[in-house]
Design an enzyme around this catalytic site. Structure first.
Site, short mmCIF file in Angstrom:
data_model
loop_
_atom_site.label_atom_id
_atom_site.label_comp_id
_atom_site.label_asym_id
_atom_site.label_seq_id
_atom_site.Cartn_x
_atom_site.Cartn_y
_atom_site.Cartn_z
CB SER A 82 -0.98 -0.05 1.19
OG SER A 82 -1.94 0.96 1.06
CG ASP A 121 -5.84 -1.37 -4.81
OD1 ASP A 121 -4.76 -1.89 -4.57
OD2 ASP A 121 -6.46 -0.67 -3.98
CG HIS A 134 -5.56 -1.99 -0.66
ND1 HIS A 134 -4.89 -1.40 -1.72
CD2 HIS A 134 -5.05 -1.41 0.45
CE1 HIS A 134 -4.03 -0.50 -1.26
NE2 HIS A 134 -4.10 -0.50 0.06
#
Ligand SMILES: *[C@@H]1O[C@H](CO)[C@@H](O)[C@H](O)[C@H]1NC(C)=O
Ligand SMILES: *[C@@H]1O[C@H](CO)[C@@H](O)[C@H](O)[C@H]1NC(C)=O
Length: 392
Positions: free
Chosen positions: A178, A274, A341
């Site tokens: 991330s 995502d 994600h």
């Protein structure tokens, strides 16, 4: 007043250390180290506290290999927003616990769960600055005591690891998920410079390829957000100079504009759907003021067919932002269509019996094959074009 505040801080810190020590007594690994000496260099978290990392030692034939993983946790784009982080683990080492970060997936020490990296020295850089470790502002406003020093934190942790033996590494992988995955892209070439030429150094980004694509408003609201982040944190001098010489710093926060200049081998793990990007770029509240995507962006089963078409356009936009970059032979990627994600840290996604596979290859195997040059790994899912519910 000043002295009192300091001693309170000291007390809290000591209690925290004792607490961590006691906790470690039961879990016996992945201990957290706080780099007290970094304070003198001004390499500190948002609240001025020293940076921290967690370490699990390598063993067997992994002793000379180092995996440095950057934790994720979004960004902060305003004083208020950054201040709110000083009350939690994303802005202050005084609020961190080792249990905030579990060593699973790519960080696991079990061969059957993480066949290529299980016995490496594995380190988590605890994220505590809110700019993907790019910030560097000397001045500190006494009214807020906010420190924008992420880039110094990155350097100080790498230097500490080098002194703990990483300088003798045979293999080193800078990894991240991330906002940490974005950091591993942005810092990839810099990380390379810390090692001698004969060390195999590569980078790996999971869910860090945030794309510059049109949102529901037809504009680029997220770029405005990034512009606020890089301005507040003074990130300019820590972004890739070849990119910033050609375009705005906020654009140089986007992998698609930086990747052309990265020379160190890098692997991109990403889904075209995502959830963070769907929720915060495509259908961010600012881009969807009437909230038309509110349900669909949480649950793809709630999307109308028109919304699915819009999501497919987003996927096409993402693929252009990714595939239009000229990627040399040292690059690798695994691009699937899961509505999720981050796929390297949760064990079930990284390597489990229901993990996503492309060409019958799991993510864990794909990254390992690429790292060790066992095969070319440039895989994207062309069979499924719709968002898929993979593993939750
Ligand atoms: C890590 O594991 C512990 C113990 O199972 C759990 O309490 C904690 O919430 C986990 N942390 C995260 C971030 O998932
Ligand atoms: C997947 O693994 C779990 C846990 O080990 C096991 O209970 C389950 O039967 C496995 N499923 C398949 C399809 O092999």
């Amino acid at each position: 007043m000043m002295i009192k505040a300091r001693s309170n801080q000291w007390l809290r810190h000591t209690l925290l250390c004792v607490f961590i020590f006691l906790k470690l007594g039961s879990t016996s690994q992945e201990g957290m180290t706080i780099i007290e000496g970094a304070v003198a260099k001004g390499a500190v978290c948002l609240d001025g506290s020293p940076p921290a990392y967690q370490f699990d030692a390598g063993f067997g034939d992994g002793l000379q290999n180092w995996l440095v993983h950057i934790q994720g946790g979004g960004w902060c784009n305003s004083v208020q927003d950054c201040l709110s982080r000083t009350y939690n683990r994303f802005g202050s080492s005084m609020k961190m616990m080792s249990s905030d970060y579990n060593f699973t997936g790519i960080m696991s020490n079990k061969r059957e769960l993480n066949p290529n990296f299980y016995n490496w020295n594995r380190v988590v850089m605890r994220y505590c600055d809110g700019s993907s470790f790019t910030g560097d502002v000397e001045a500190v406003d006494p009214a807020t005591n906010l420190h924008f020093r992420g880039a110094r934190v990155f350097d100080v942790i790498v230097e500490e690891l080098l002194s703990k033996g990483m300088k003798f590494a045979s293999n080193a992988l800078l990894s991240g998920a991330s906002a940490g995955g974005l950091a591993s892209i942005l810092h990839c070439d810099k990380f390379r410079t810390f090692f001698p030429a004969n060390t195999r150094v590569k980078c790996f980004s999971d869910a860090g390829y945030f794309a510059h694509v049109k949102d529901l408003s037809g504009g680029y609201k997220f770029e405005e957000y990034y512009n606020q982040v890089v301005t507040l944190h003074g990130s300019l001098k820590n972004l890739h100079p070849q990119c910033t010489s050609k375009m705005k710093p906020s654009l140089c926060f986007y992998p698609q504009f930086v990747m052309p200049y990265i020379t160190t081998p890098i692997f991109i793990l990403q889904t075209t759907y995502d959830t963070f990007q769907v929720q915060n770029i495509l259908a961010a509240p600012l881009a969807d003021p009437r909230g038309l995507f509110t349900n669909c962006k949480q649950d793809i089963n709630a999307c109308s067919s028109a919304q699915i078409r819009r999501l497919r356009d987003f996927r096409s936009g993402f693929l252009r932002a990714f595939l239009n970059v000229r990627h040399g032979s040292s690059r690798g990627w695994f691009v699937n269509n899961c509505f999720t994600h981050g796929q390297s840290e949760p064990q079930a996604k990284w390597l489990g019996n229901r993990s996503s596979k492309l060409k019958r290859t799991t993510i864990a195997q794909a990254v390992g094959d690429w790292f060790y040059d066992r095969s070319t790994v440039k895989m994207s899912d062309r069979r499924h074009v719709l968002p898929q519910n993979c593993i939750n």
